[in-house]
Write a protein that holds these residues in place. Structure first.
Motif, PDB file in Angstrom:
ATOM      1  N   PRO A 125       3.987   9.541  -5.978  1.00 40.43           N
ATOM      2  CA  PRO A 125       3.481   8.908  -4.583  1.00 40.43           C
ATOM      3  C   PRO A 125       2.325   8.613  -4.567  1.00 40.43           C
ATOM      4  N   ASP A 126       1.359   9.148  -5.114  1.00 46.44           N
ATOM      5  CA  ASP A 126      -0.187   9.333  -4.943  1.00 46.44           C
ATOM      6  C   ASP A 126      -0.815   7.882  -4.305  1.00 46.44           C
ATOM      7  N   LEU A 127      -0.476   6.903  -5.047  1.00 48.82           N
ATOM      8  CA  LEU A 127      -1.108   5.555  -4.898  1.00 48.82           C
ATOM      9  C   LEU A 127      -0.673   4.912  -3.577  1.00 48.82           C
ATOM     10  N   TYR A 181      -2.624   6.908  -1.005  1.00 47.91           N
ATOM     11  CA  TYR A 181      -3.682   6.709  -0.916  1.00 47.91           C
ATOM     12  C   TYR A 181      -3.868   5.103   0.122  1.00 47.91           C
ATOM     13  N   ALA A 182      -2.956   4.308  -0.460  1.00 48.23           N
ATOM     14  CA  ALA A 182      -3.159   2.972   0.473  1.00 48.23           C
ATOM     15  C   ALA A 182      -3.116   3.121   1.982  1.00 48.23           C
ATOM     16  N   ALA A 183      -1.983   4.047   2.209  1.00 46.25           N
ATOM     17  CA  ALA A 183      -1.962   4.225   3.470  1.00 46.25           C
ATOM     18  C   ALA A 183      -3.067   4.809   4.378  1.00 46.25           C
ATOM     19  N   ASP A 204       9.291   8.793  -2.296  1.00 48.79           N
ATOM     20  CA  ASP A 204       8.886  10.197  -2.193  1.00 48.79           C
ATOM     21  C   ASP A 204       7.601  10.105  -1.182  1.00 48.79           C
ATOM     22  N   ALA A 205       6.930   9.243  -0.979  1.00 47.80           N
ATOM     23  CA  ALA A 205       6.050   8.973  -0.207  1.00 47.80           C
ATOM     24  C   ALA A 205       6.428   9.011   1.449  1.00 47.80           C
ATOM     25  N   GLY A 206       7.744   8.730   1.489  1.00 43.79           N
ATOM     26  CA  GLY A 206       8.224   8.768   2.803  1.00 43.79           C
ATOM     27  C   GLY A 206       8.156   7.401   3.629  1.00 43.79           C
ATOM     28  N   MET A 207       8.064   6.370   2.604  1.00 41.02           N
ATOM     29  CA  MET A 207       7.891   5.118   3.156  1.00 41.02           C
ATOM     30  C   MET A 207       9.068   3.932   2.990  1.00 41.02           C
ATOM     31  N   ALA A 208       9.414   3.186   3.955  1.00 39.01           N
ATOM     32  CA  ALA A 208      10.475   2.056   3.940  1.00 39.01           C
ATOM     33  C   ALA A 208      10.217   1.432   2.407  1.00 39.01           C
ATOM     34  N   CYS A 209      11.270   1.227   1.840  1.00 40.02           N
ATOM     35  CA  CYS A 209      11.388   0.359   0.455  1.00 40.02           C
ATOM     36  C   CYS A 209      11.998  -0.814   0.501  1.00 40.02           C
TER      37      CYS A 209
END
Length: 244
Positions: free
Chosen positions: A166-168, A171-173, A198-203
Motif C-alpha cells: 500500500p506504500d504508493l 504516499y499519495a494521500a 490494504d491502504a484502507g481506501m475505498a476502491c
C-alpha cells in the motif's frame, strides 16, 4: 445508483459513505487512464522468450500487468534458461519507453471523469508502478499531460515497496494531506486492488463485470469510466446534502 452498488458502498471505507467525506481520487495509470499494457506485454513477452521462457503475449499480460520492471525481471529469471544481465531492468525499461511512442490510447471517458472531478472540486492524483518517464511519455502521447501537474503524478520508484503493497497510495494521500479513509482509488488490476484495500481506501475496480476479481468487501465494480462518473456524482451529492 442501483441497490447492488448501495450495498457494496455500505461495506466500503468511509470516503464513499453518505456520512463520509471524499477528498481525493487516486488513479492507477495503465488500464484506467491509458491503454498501453498490450505494448508492455509484447515487449516483455519477447524479452522472456529471448532468455528461454516460452511465454505467449497473452500469458505475458497476465503475468506482468501492474508489475514493476525489477519484479518482472525476477519473474523472468525464475523461468529463464540463461542469466539476465545485471542491467536488464534498465535496458528493458528503455525499450518500454520507446514502445510507448507507438500505439498508446486514452481509455474512453478519461477526460470526462477528470473534468467532472475538476467541476466537483475533488483533487486527484496518479499512483502507478510505472516510472515517471513512462507516464510522462504516455500522457504526452495521449494529450493528457495538461490534466496532470508533475507533483500529482506518483511512481512506485519513489516509495519503498511497489504495489501490491500500500506504500504508493498512502504516499499519495500523505502528499495531499488527507486520511486514507477519505480517498477513492480507481484500479483495474488485482495488484493495485490489493494495494488500495490494504491502504484502507475505498476502491473502484474498472473491469468487465463478467471477469473474475478478488473477493474483497466493499469494492465497487464498474465496466466504464462513465459508470464511475455517475457513481462519484451520486456519492458527492449525498455527502453534500448531509452537510446542508
Amino acid at each position: 445508483m442501483d441497490d447492488r452498488i448501495k450495498q457494496v458502498i455500505q461495506q466500503a471505507p468511509q470516503a464513499v459513505h453518505t456520512n463520509g467525506s471524499l477528498k481525493l481520487v487516486i488513479f492507477d495509470c495503465d488500464g484506467v487512464l491509458v491503454e498501453s499494457e498490450h505494448i508492455v506485454a509484447e515487449i516483455m513477452g519477447k524479452e522472456a522468450r529471448q532468455y528461454g521462457w516460452n511465454i505467449t503475449d497473452k500469458q505475458a499480460r497476465e503475468e506482468f500487468t501492474g508489475v514493476q520492471m525489477v519484479d518482472i525481471g525476477k519473474k523472468i529469471a525464475k523461468h529463464a534458461k540463461r542469466n539476465l544481465p545485471d542491467n536488464w531492468a534498465e535496458e528493458a525499461h528503455k525499450k518500454v519507453v520507446e514502445g510507448m511512442f507507438g500505439n498508446v490510447e486514452k481509455i474512453p471517458g478519461v477526460e470526462s471523469i477528470l473534468q467532472t472531478l475538476h467541476d466537483l472540486k475533488i483533487p486527484y492524483r496518479v499512483g502507478s508502478n510505472s516510472s515517471q518517464e513512462e507516464m510522462k511519455t504516455k500522457f504526452e502521447k495521449t494529450g493528457l499531460m495538461k490534466w496532470f501537474p508533475k507533483d500529482r503524478i506518483h511512481s512506485a520508484y519513489e516509495v519503498r515497496n511497489s504495489k501490491p503493497f500500500p506504500d504508493l497510495y498512502l504516499y499519495a494521500a500523505e502528499e495531499e494531506g488527507v486520511n486514507p479513509d477519505e480517498c477513492l482509488v480507481i484500479e483495474d488490476s488485482d495488484t493495485g486492488l490489493k494495494a488500495a484495500y490494504d491502504a484502507g481506501m475505498a476502491c473502484m475496480l474498472l473491469r468487465d463485470l463478467n471477469k473474475a476479481a478478488p473477493n474483497y468487501k466493499g469494492v465497487i465494480r464498474v465496466d466504464s469510466l462513465q459508470k464511475a462518473i455517475d457513481i462519484i456524482k451520486e456519492i458527492v451529492q449525498s455527502q453534500h446534502n448531509r452537510e446542508h
